[in-house]
Design a protein around this motif. Sequence first.
Motif, PDB file in Angstrom:
ATOM      1  N   ARG A  45      -9.497   3.525  -1.359  1.00  0.00           N
ATOM      2  CA  ARG A  45      -9.158   2.780  -2.710  1.00  0.00           C
ATOM      3  C   ARG A  45      -9.242   1.703  -1.666  1.00  0.00           C
ATOM      4  O   ARG A  45      -9.818   0.099  -2.483  1.00  0.00           O
ATOM      5  CB  ARG A  45      -8.054   2.725  -3.461  1.00  0.00           C
ATOM      6  N   ASP A  94     -16.236   5.488 -10.933  1.00  0.00           N
ATOM      7  CA  ASP A  94     -16.024   4.226 -11.274  1.00  0.00           C
ATOM      8  C   ASP A  94     -17.620   3.270 -12.270  1.00  0.00           C
ATOM      9  O   ASP A  94     -17.404   2.221 -13.295  1.00  0.00           O
ATOM     10  CB  ASP A  94     -15.922   2.680 -10.070  1.00  0.00           C
ATOM     11  N   PHE A 125     -10.522   4.276 -14.442  1.00  0.00           N
ATOM     12  CA  PHE A 125     -11.581   3.449 -14.106  1.00  0.00           C
ATOM     13  C   PHE A 125     -12.321   2.174 -14.528  1.00  0.00           C
ATOM     14  O   PHE A 125     -12.656   1.270 -14.541  1.00  0.00           O
ATOM     15  CB  PHE A 125     -12.595   4.451 -13.676  1.00  0.00           C
ATOM     16  N   ASP A 161     -10.127  -0.322 -12.050  1.00  0.00           N
ATOM     17  CA  ASP A 161     -10.291  -0.642 -10.461  1.00  0.00           C
ATOM     18  C   ASP A 161     -12.088  -0.576 -11.032  1.00  0.00           C
ATOM     19  O   ASP A 161     -12.430  -1.566  -9.727  1.00  0.00           O
ATOM     20  CB  ASP A 161     -10.377   0.816 -10.507  1.00  0.00           C
ATOM     21  N   HIS A 162     -12.470  -0.773 -11.899  1.00  0.00           N
ATOM     22  CA  HIS A 162     -13.775  -1.294 -12.639  1.00  0.00           C
ATOM     23  C   HIS A 162     -13.820  -2.969 -12.383  1.00  0.00           C
ATOM     24  O   HIS A 162     -14.633  -3.355 -11.536  1.00  0.00           O
ATOM     25  CB  HIS A 162     -14.050  -0.696 -13.650  1.00  0.00           C
TER      26      HIS A 162
END
Length: 192
Positions: free
Chosen positions: A15, A142, A172, A176-177
């Motif tokens: 990440r 993602d 995701f 994170d997206h």
Amino acid sequence: MALLDIITYGHPTLRQRAQKVAEDQIDPAFIQDMLETMYVKDGVGLAAPQVNVSKKILVATDFKEEYVLINPEIIAHSEQVETDSEGCLSVPGFQGEVDRFQKIVVRALDASGKPIEITARGFLARVLQHEIDHLNGILYIDRALPDSLHKLPLSEDEDPVSVSLDEIQNHFHQNDHVDRRDVVFERTQPLA
Ligand code: NI
């Protein structure tokens, strides 16, 4: 030469945004190890963060040529996107459909530190976009089209990712997206 250990989903290095590599810090032995690891694992690409080295280095193959790209950057892409199936050595046991630009132009250094520019189409363009994403802490999951992710049988030497499909998708698409919006929705120059 040595086989490198591939880290999998959940490892923090996957990440991180990888560091640029100085021209005089390119390590040929490490690059050879990356290539060997990619071939032994039946991969078509491998990014240094996947072997827990947070540097902007990737190796890839289109089954005709092999590519070593240091500090790669997509400097232009087609408007046209293609949807196809992707998997990742760092997310064993899964596959999903991802939209990728059909054509990209990548600027990078080669293994000897020489500046190069590659125009890639189709399969190679997809592989390079997947690997360049790794260098920015992005995984294909993602970008995978919602509901396209599915489980695959694992090969004998693979350990399953210890998370469910639902968890991956929810995490995701919710976290994170959004965190990587600047890169996920990158703005490069459209190709003429
Ligand atoms: Ni991958």
